[in-house]
Scaffold this motif. Structure first.
Motif: not given
Length: 292
Positions: A78-81, A59-60, A71-72, A96-97
């Motif tokens: 990423i927040v979830k991962e 994912t990253l 992007v969103d 980050l965005r």
């Protein structure tokens, strides 16, 4: 080969455990620590890019090759991962965005520039012809072209009677750059054209302009322009950003040329390389911002 493999495995192993230790100590992942501890601009975006490239998480890894409208979604993934509690780190998603937009935007900008470079000038294409004639009208408002193919093109620095032959190396990217500078900095373009006609140390305005397109393109392709764009374009860089950098090169090269006072145009390559080295030196500064 064995020593290289050992170095690779040991460095990645050490990196993994170092990140784990810092996560336990701070309660924050590496991306959070970068966003929190690094100021806006190239330094932060470079560090985020490096972290994503070296991550073992797909994912990253894939977040550096996304479209603008994705992007969103990737920020949320990423927040979830990484199990980030955004209520405790309210600026993380925004920072980050911005970094993801800059990273993916740079890659897209190179592809757009490459598409224009590969597009050959076609005298049967009305749009191409209109752009070329507009370039003449902007630079030579008081003199009309007698015919489409004429020695008059030499007055603005083309080599032959038909400028299309001069666009072979850089394609439509060369013409687009020349036209952008003339449209948006018309007085400056005319002033530089006048400088280029100096009887002793003048230069071929259009040919040098196309040569500087090649310089800008090679810097973009190599990644040397990343810090400049990460510092000057807050989100997704577009072709306008590349054209603006080109305008900077053209304007600065004119000043450089007359400051150096070369003996003749035959020394162009020598002075071009000296100018190129100066630009690369500027671009090596993480705080660089080369604008008119």
């Amino acid at each position: 080969m064995i020593s290289y493999l050992w170095h690779y495995l040991s460095s990645n192993y050490f990196r993994f455990w170092l990140k784990w230790v810092f996560r336990q100590l701070t309660g924050k992942c590496e991306l959070q620590r970068i966003c929190e501890g690094t100021r806006d601009g190239a330094t932060r975006t470079h560090r985020i890019e490096n972290s994503l490239e070296h991550s073992k998480c797909k994912t990253l890894q894939s977040a550096i090759n996304l479209n603008e409208d994705e992007v969103d979604k990737y920020v949320a993934d990423i927040v979830k991962e990484k199990k980030i509690i955004v209520e405790k780190d309210k600026r993380f998603k925004m920072n980050l965005r911005i970094c993801l937009l800059q990273i993916s935007g740079y890659k897209k900008l190179y592809l757009d520039a490459e598409d224009l470079r590969k597009q050959s000038y076609d005298s049967e294409n009305n749009l191409h012809e209109q752009q070329l004639l507009e370039l003449w009208e902007l630079l030579m408002p008081h003199e009309k072209l007698l015919t489409r193919i004429t020695k008059q093109w030499g007055d603005i620095g083309f080599q032959g009677d038909d400028p299309k032959t001069d666009f072979r190396g850089m394609g439509m990217l060369g013409l687009t750059n020349l036209l952008y500078f003339s449209r948006h900095y018309t007085e400056e373009a005319r002033q530089l054209l006048s400088h280029s006609n100096h009887p002793r140390i003048g230069y071929s305005y259009a040919i040098v302009g196309i040569n500087l397109t090649e310089m800008a393109y090679s810097l973009l392709k190599s990644g040397a322009l990343k810090s400049h764009f990460y510092n000057t374009v807050p989100e997704f860089p577009r072709m306008k950003s590349f054209h603006q950098f080109y305008c900077y090169l053209v304007y600065e090269f004119d000043k450089f040329w007359f400051k150096e006072e070369p003996e003749s145009i035959m020394q162009f390559n020598q002075y071009r390389e000296k100018f190129h080295d100066q630009i690369k030196h500027h671009l090596s500064d993480p705080n660089v911002a080369l604008t008119l």
